[in-house]
Design a protein around this motif. Structure first.
Motif, PDB file in Angstrom:
ATOM      1  N   ALA A 198     -24.859   2.029  -6.572  1.00 51.92           N
ATOM      2  CA  ALA A 198     -25.682   0.797  -6.069  1.00 51.92           C
ATOM      3  C   ALA A 198     -25.952  -0.054  -7.505  1.00 51.92           C
ATOM      4  O   ALA A 198     -25.978   0.468  -8.608  1.00 51.92           O
ATOM      5  N   ALA A 199     -25.827  -1.451  -7.201  1.00 51.36           N
ATOM      6  CA  ALA A 199     -25.972  -2.094  -8.482  1.00 51.36           C
ATOM      7  C   ALA A 199     -27.385  -2.622  -8.707  1.00 51.36           C
ATOM      8  O   ALA A 199     -27.645  -3.379  -9.551  1.00 51.36           O
ATOM      9  N   GLN A 200     -28.240  -2.224  -7.828  1.00 54.82           N
ATOM     10  CA  GLN A 200     -29.613  -2.489  -7.761  1.00 54.82           C
ATOM     11  C   GLN A 200     -30.365  -1.509  -6.872  1.00 54.82           C
ATOM     12  O   GLN A 200     -30.007  -1.150  -5.711  1.00 54.82           O
ATOM     13  N   PRO A 201     -31.481  -0.784  -7.516  1.00 53.85           N
ATOM     14  CA  PRO A 201     -31.920   0.255  -6.622  1.00 53.85           C
ATOM     15  C   PRO A 201     -32.670  -0.379  -5.391  1.00 53.85           C
ATOM     16  O   PRO A 201     -32.966  -1.294  -5.398  1.00 53.85           O
ATOM     17  N   PRO A 202     -32.812   0.575  -4.519  1.00 58.11           N
ATOM     18  CA  PRO A 202     -33.383   0.168  -3.011  1.00 58.11           C
ATOM     19  C   PRO A 202     -34.803  -0.175  -3.179  1.00 58.11           C
ATOM     20  O   PRO A 202     -35.214  -1.092  -2.423  1.00 58.11           O
ATOM     21  N   ILE A 213       0.801  -1.121  -0.166  1.00 55.94           N
ATOM     22  CA  ILE A 213      -0.178   0.050   0.020  1.00 55.94           C
ATOM     23  C   ILE A 213       0.679   1.128   0.045  1.00 55.94           C
ATOM     24  O   ILE A 213       0.610   2.164  -0.730  1.00 55.94           O
ATOM     25  N   GLU A 214       1.915   1.211   0.713  1.00 47.36           N
ATOM     26  CA  GLU A 214       2.860   2.329   0.987  1.00 47.36           C
ATOM     27  C   GLU A 214       3.511   2.660  -0.276  1.00 47.36           C
ATOM     28  O   GLU A 214       3.703   3.786  -0.788  1.00 47.36           O
ATOM     29  N   ALA A 215       3.790   1.434  -1.190  1.00 51.02           N
ATOM     30  CA  ALA A 215       4.290   1.631  -2.587  1.00 51.02           C
ATOM     31  C   ALA A 215       3.570   2.155  -3.615  1.00 51.02           C
ATOM     32  O   ALA A 215       3.810   2.257  -4.792  1.00 51.02           O
ATOM     33  N   GLY A 216       2.279   2.321  -3.215  1.00 49.41           N
ATOM     34  CA  GLY A 216       1.216   2.903  -4.089  1.00 49.41           C
ATOM     35  C   GLY A 216       0.743   1.528  -4.860  1.00 49.41           C
ATOM     36  O   GLY A 216       0.248   2.002  -5.979  1.00 49.41           O
ATOM     37  N   TRP A 217       0.464   0.596  -4.363  1.00 50.48           N
ATOM     38  CA  TRP A 217       0.244  -0.707  -5.248  1.00 50.48           C
ATOM     39  C   TRP A 217      -1.298  -0.754  -4.824  1.00 50.48           C
ATOM     40  O   TRP A 217      -1.783  -2.187  -5.166  1.00 50.48           O
ATOM     41  N   LEU A 218      -1.905   0.023  -4.007  1.00 51.68           N
ATOM     42  CA  LEU A 218      -3.258  -0.325  -3.716  1.00 51.68           C
ATOM     43  C   LEU A 218      -4.087   0.018  -4.869  1.00 51.68           C
ATOM     44  O   LEU A 218      -4.334   1.225  -4.931  1.00 51.68           O
ATOM     45  N   GLU A 219      -4.863  -0.724  -5.587  1.00 50.08           N
ATOM     46  CA  GLU A 219      -5.796  -0.512  -6.496  1.00 50.08           C
ATOM     47  C   GLU A 219      -7.123  -1.204  -6.172  1.00 50.08           C
ATOM     48  O   GLU A 219      -7.131  -2.317  -5.889  1.00 50.08           O
ATOM     49  N   LEU A 220      -7.897  -0.249  -6.068  1.00 47.33           N
ATOM     50  CA  LEU A 220      -9.374  -0.825  -5.639  1.00 47.33           C
ATOM     51  C   LEU A 220     -10.324  -1.421  -6.842  1.00 47.33           C
ATOM     52  O   LEU A 220      -9.868  -0.864  -8.086  1.00 47.33           O
ATOM     53  N   GLU A 221     -10.721  -2.482  -6.754  1.00 43.05           N
ATOM     54  CA  GLU A 221     -11.444  -3.263  -7.845  1.00 43.05           C
ATOM     55  C   GLU A 221     -12.878  -2.885  -7.543  1.00 43.05           C
ATOM     56  O   GLU A 221     -13.277  -2.103  -6.808  1.00 43.05           O
ATOM     57  N   GLU A 222     -13.782  -2.884  -8.727  1.00 46.40           N
ATOM     58  CA  GLU A 222     -15.317  -2.522  -8.676  1.00 46.40           C
ATOM     59  C   GLU A 222     -15.692  -3.872  -8.883  1.00 46.40           C
ATOM     60  O   GLU A 222     -15.827  -4.180 -10.451  1.00 46.40           O
ATOM     61  N   GLN A 223     -16.579  -4.441  -8.089  1.00 47.77           N
ATOM     62  CA  GLN A 223     -17.660  -5.691  -8.664  1.00 47.77           C
ATOM     63  C   GLN A 223     -18.761  -5.417  -7.726  1.00 47.77           C
ATOM     64  O   GLN A 223     -18.640  -4.922  -6.803  1.00 47.77           O
ATOM     65  N   SER A 224     -19.869  -6.193  -8.365  1.00 51.81           N
ATOM     66  CA  SER A 224     -21.185  -6.086  -7.643  1.00 51.81           C
ATOM     67  C   SER A 224     -21.082  -6.936  -6.617  1.00 51.81           C
ATOM     68  O   SER A 224     -20.537  -8.000  -6.573  1.00 51.81           O
ATOM     69  N   PHE A 225     -21.731  -6.441  -5.213  1.00 50.59           N
ATOM     70  CA  PHE A 225     -21.499  -7.530  -3.980  1.00 50.59           C
ATOM     71  C   PHE A 225     -22.748  -7.182  -3.171  1.00 50.59           C
ATOM     72  O   PHE A 225     -23.567  -6.096  -3.237  1.00 50.59           O
ATOM     73  N   ASP A 226     -22.987  -8.142  -2.483  1.00 49.30           N
ATOM     74  CA  ASP A 226     -24.224  -8.005  -1.502  1.00 49.30           C
ATOM     75  C   ASP A 226     -23.842  -7.735  -0.138  1.00 49.30           C
ATOM     76  O   ASP A 226     -23.031  -8.478   0.581  1.00 49.30           O
ATOM     77  N   PRO A 227     -24.082  -6.459   0.482  1.00 56.10           N
ATOM     78  CA  PRO A 227     -23.240  -5.988   1.523  1.00 56.10           C
ATOM     79  C   PRO A 227     -23.993  -7.018   2.862  1.00 56.10           C
ATOM     80  O   PRO A 227     -23.012  -6.781   3.754  1.00 56.10           O
ATOM     81  N   THR A 228     -25.132  -7.509   2.769  1.00 50.91           N
ATOM     82  CA  THR A 228     -25.617  -8.344   3.877  1.00 50.91           C
ATOM     83  C   THR A 228     -24.857  -9.493   3.897  1.00 50.91           C
ATOM     84  O   THR A 228     -24.393 -10.061   5.071  1.00 50.91           O
ATOM     85  N   VAL A 263     -30.886   0.316   2.559  1.00 52.76           N
ATOM     86  CA  VAL A 263     -29.500   0.143   1.923  1.00 52.76           C
ATOM     87  C   VAL A 263     -29.716  -0.701   0.715  1.00 52.76           C
ATOM     88  O   VAL A 263     -30.486  -1.825   0.832  1.00 52.76           O
ATOM     89  N   PRO A 264     -29.289  -0.286  -0.683  1.00 49.40           N
ATOM     90  CA  PRO A 264     -29.452  -1.246  -1.724  1.00 49.40           C
ATOM     91  C   PRO A 264     -28.974  -2.870  -1.440  1.00 49.40           C
ATOM     92  O   PRO A 264     -28.082  -2.967  -0.850  1.00 49.40           O
ATOM     93  N   ARG A 265     -29.758  -3.833  -2.170  1.00 49.02           N
ATOM     94  CA  ARG A 265     -29.487  -4.964  -1.863  1.00 49.02           C
ATOM     95  C   ARG A 265     -27.878  -5.353  -2.313  1.00 49.02           C
ATOM     96  O   ARG A 265     -27.070  -6.132  -2.063  1.00 49.02           O
ATOM     97  N   ARG A 266     -27.597  -4.519  -3.535  1.00 46.10           N
ATOM     98  CA  ARG A 266     -26.199  -4.939  -4.146  1.00 46.10           C
ATOM     99  C   ARG A 266     -25.727  -3.563  -4.469  1.00 46.10           C
ATOM    100  O   ARG A 266     -26.256  -2.678  -4.861  1.00 46.10           O
ATOM    101  N   LEU A 267     -24.263  -3.404  -4.221  1.00 46.32           N
ATOM    102  CA  LEU A 267     -23.512  -2.327  -4.232  1.00 46.32           C
ATOM    103  C   LEU A 267     -22.479  -2.802  -5.438  1.00 46.32           C
ATOM    104  O   LEU A 267     -22.075  -3.944  -5.527  1.00 46.32           O
ATOM    105  N   ARG A 268     -21.899  -1.562  -5.621  1.00 44.06           N
ATOM    106  CA  ARG A 268     -20.459  -2.021  -6.422  1.00 44.06           C
ATOM    107  C   ARG A 268     -19.344  -1.207  -5.663  1.00 44.06           C
ATOM    108  O   ARG A 268     -19.133  -0.225  -5.350  1.00 44.06           O
ATOM    109  N   GLY A 269     -18.265  -2.125  -5.534  1.00 47.37           N
ATOM    110  CA  GLY A 269     -17.260  -1.885  -4.902  1.00 47.37           C
ATOM    111  C   GLY A 269     -16.173  -2.764  -4.811  1.00 47.37           C
ATOM    112  O   GLY A 269     -16.409  -4.022  -5.100  1.00 47.37           O
TER     113      GLY A 269
END
Ligand code: ADP
Length: 632
Positions: free
Chosen positions: A349-353, A182-197, A226-232
């Motif tokens: 939100a990957a799915q609306p509330p 992370i310090e070397a700047g290698w932190l790259e966030l991915e984005e995929q659909s997930f279920d927060p529950t 809270v939407p059933r599915r989010l992207r992150g």
């Protein structure tokens, strides 16, 4: 038109006027001071065709040309901008850019050096991590084998201490590697659909055995809007929540730890603002210490906590991840009462509330919650509210529960174990739907509670969906005995003898690790041959094919990647090849897959994981078609 020579003589820019053939007809004061050219000299920093092009473009050219001029033996860099005057003469205005160029070159060099240093640091860390994991694999694996033999009580204690210390060291190595990445700047966030529950459930369920061992609760709450599915980046969010909630469990002796998720103001339905909160009822942190804990290796110097395990890097890493998500973890804490770690981040939100279950369709029963645990009462009332229960009556004692049920005889009863054990039989009789809340360890007592009149059960940590099921009409039927705890693949393969005896080729140069893997595989009934480097592995495979190959990556003479390529090119496309390696970086995993390996198990590995991996890749008729997984 004559150029305004008087003005040109007063400006700091150099100005030179030439005829179309390049003969200097005028030099301004600044250019004279530099002594670069004199009137009558030839001056053509650009080629004749270029000059003619500029002559044609009369005044509209923005081209710049840099020339080197020697001034008192010191080279200077001058950047010239030529333009054509209406009478066809060329006016060159020039700027001394020697300093700028030098500064730029220096900056580039510094940036290159910094990148080199950071790369070198990462290479060093990756090597160190590899070097430490290799002996650790031996320590943990051998301690595991030892613990599976007959040991007397002190011997077992010592072997367990070896294993636990090894695990602590492994956690430290993983944290340091992650922190450095992370310090070397290698932190790259991915984005995929997930279920927060599902994410919250997996974190609470993972920590629940630890919480149960300490006699505290762990629970989660997700607000109904809270939407059933989010992207992150679900993996990184899990890491942050595990760290915060893991700390909560570590620093709490009574009460519990909760994970809560609500919408925060300011977002839109497409991109809601989400407020994540991890609360505990533990020791708390003083205001003076709060600044300290987000710093590397920052731990509160408290004699009560001296003996807790941990590296002091967890919060630093969590803060970095949350900051990559555009937010910041904040803390509110009261020493002696507990802490709240929270952050707000916007996730699409990957799915609306509107796709959420409408509250009206949920539960219409009033519910009495009976538990002497303040924390659990708060969490259950939140969860009940989320599934649409309008009337929740809270009771801290059996007497209070009796009073509520008398007042509201149609109410369902959620009764925690201590009160159920104390007065459950009488309470269960007064409610049409009496549900006992059990920890996983107390499952065995369910039969007795059923005899006492309870019609259902819920196992902690309680899922909002299970709560809804039990309290809605469907739950009125007898749920019967809970199924026995499900064993995961690792436990199954640890307990059951191997279904199929496999011929395994193990390519491993480290003798201890090869003894360890051989012992695990042989104990499971497999046949193992050992090659001490990649070349030997290729030769041995040519003599007699194997069902599966376990391949170390770094080996003398021929490494694992090269050996894999050789095997694949030699026509052995089908045999599953699994990397068994102390390299823990994701790029190593990529390299293995690219070389033609099927999967990756990083050292130190759990014996169960190794056997599960074998089963996974030899059970199906088409191993290549399987999805690739890894233990890291
Ligand atoms: P570690 O837990 O490995 O020591 P962390 O960076 O996760 O490292 O935490 C740093 C320190 O912050 C802990 O050692 C502890 O002193 C303090 N801390 C973190 N979370 C809590 C909490 N929930 N309650 C009390 N103290 C905490």
């Amino acid at each position: 038109m004559t150029p305004p020579f008087a003005v040109l003589d007063r400006i700091a820019l150099l100005a030179i006027l030439t005829d179309p053939q390049g003969r200097v007809v005028y030099v301004n004061a600044a250019a004279k001071a530099l002594g670069a050219v004199g009137e009558g000299d030839r001056f053509s920093p650009i080629s004749q065709p270029e000059a003619m092009r500029i002559v044609k473009s009369i005044g509209t050219s923005t081209d710049r040309f840099t020339t080197a001029v020697e001034v008192e033996t010191r080279p200077r860099l001058i950047e010239w901008t030529p333009s054509c005057l209406p009478d066809g003469t060329l006016l060159y205005t020039g700027q001394d850019v020697t300093q700028d160029r030098r500064a730029y070159a220096m900056m580039k060099e510094l940036a290159r050096l910094a990148a080199d240093t950071s790369d070198a640091k990462m290479r060093f860390l990756a090597t160190m991590s590899h070097e430490m994991r290799t002996p650790l694999n031996g320590i943990l694996g051998m301690a595991g084998l030892l613990l599976d033999t007959h040991l007397d009580s002190p011997q077992r204690t010592y072997a367990e201490a070896v294993r636990e210390s090894g695990m602590a060291l492994l956690a430290l190595i993983n944290d340091i590697l992650d922190y450095s990445k992370i310090e070397a700047g290698w932190l790259e966030l991915e984005e995929q659909s997930f279920d927060p529950t599902a994410l919250f459930q997996s974190v609470t369920e993972l920590l629940s055995p630890r919480a149960a061992n300490k006699g505290i609760e762990i629970a989660s709450y997700i607000a109904p809007d809270v939407p059933r599915r989010l992207r992150g980046d679900e993996g990184r969010l899990r890491q942050v929540l595990l760290n915060l909630a893991g700390n909560g469990v570590k620093f709490t002796e009574k009460g519990g730890v909760s994970l809560e998720l609500r919408l925060a103001p300011g977002g839109t339905p497409e991109k809601p603002h989400l407020h994540f909160e991890v609360r505990d009822t533990g020791v708390g942190i003083s205001a003076a210490d709060i600044d300290k804990i987000f710093k590397e290796f920052g731990q509160v110097d408290d004699s009560r906590l001296r003996n807790h395990e941990g590296t002091g890097l967890g919060l630093t890493i969590a803060q970095r991840i949350v900051s990559a998500m555009g937010s910041k973890i904040k803390v509110q804490s009261t020493p002696g009462a507990g802490s709240i770690f929270h952050f707000t981040t916007a996730l699409p939100a990957a799915q609306p509330p509107s796709a959420n279950i409408p509250l009206a369709a949920k539960v219409s029963l009033p519910v009495v919650v009976a538990t002497d645990n303040d924390f659990l009462r708060r969490m259950l009332s939140l969860q009940l509210e989320a599934v649409g229960v309008e009337t929740v009556l809270l009771a801290a004692t059996a007497q209070e529960a009796h009073a509520h049920l008398k007042q509201m005889p149609t109410a369902a009863l959620l009764c925690d174990l201590p009160i159920a054990a104390d007065d459950g039989a009488r309470l269960a009789k007064t409610s049409p739907l009496a549900i006992v809340l059990l920890s996983p360890l107390a499952r065995g007592r369910l039969e007795a509670f059923k005899r006492a009149g309870f019609s259902g059960y819920l196992i902690k940590p309680i899922r909002q969906t299970s709560l809804l099921e039990r309290l809605s009409g469907a739950s009125l039927s007898d749920p019967g005995l809970p199924p026995p705890p499900r064993l995961d693949a690792r436990e199954v393969s640890r307990l059951a003898p191997a279904v199929r005896k496999l011929r395994v080729l193990l390519a491993e140069d480290n003798q201890i690790n090869s003894v360890l893997a051989t012992a695990i595989l042989k104990r499971a009934g497999h046949h193992v041959d050992v090659a001490s480097n990649g070349k030997e592995a290729v030769e041995m495979f040519a003599l007699a094919p194997y069902d599966i190959v376990l391949m170390d990556m770094r080996m003398p003479e021929m490494d694992g990647l090269e050996a894999t390529r050789a095997l694949r090119q030699g026509g052995h496309g089908e045999v599953p090849i699994i990397a068994l390696t102390a390299n823990a970086m994701s790029m190593d995993r990529e390299a293995c897959l690219q070389a033609g390996m099927n999967d990756f198990l990083s050292k130190p590995f759990d014996p169960g994981d190794l056997l599960a991996m074998l089963e996974r890749w030899t059970a199906s008729p088409s191993p290549q078609a399987q999805e690739v997984t890894s233990n890291r």
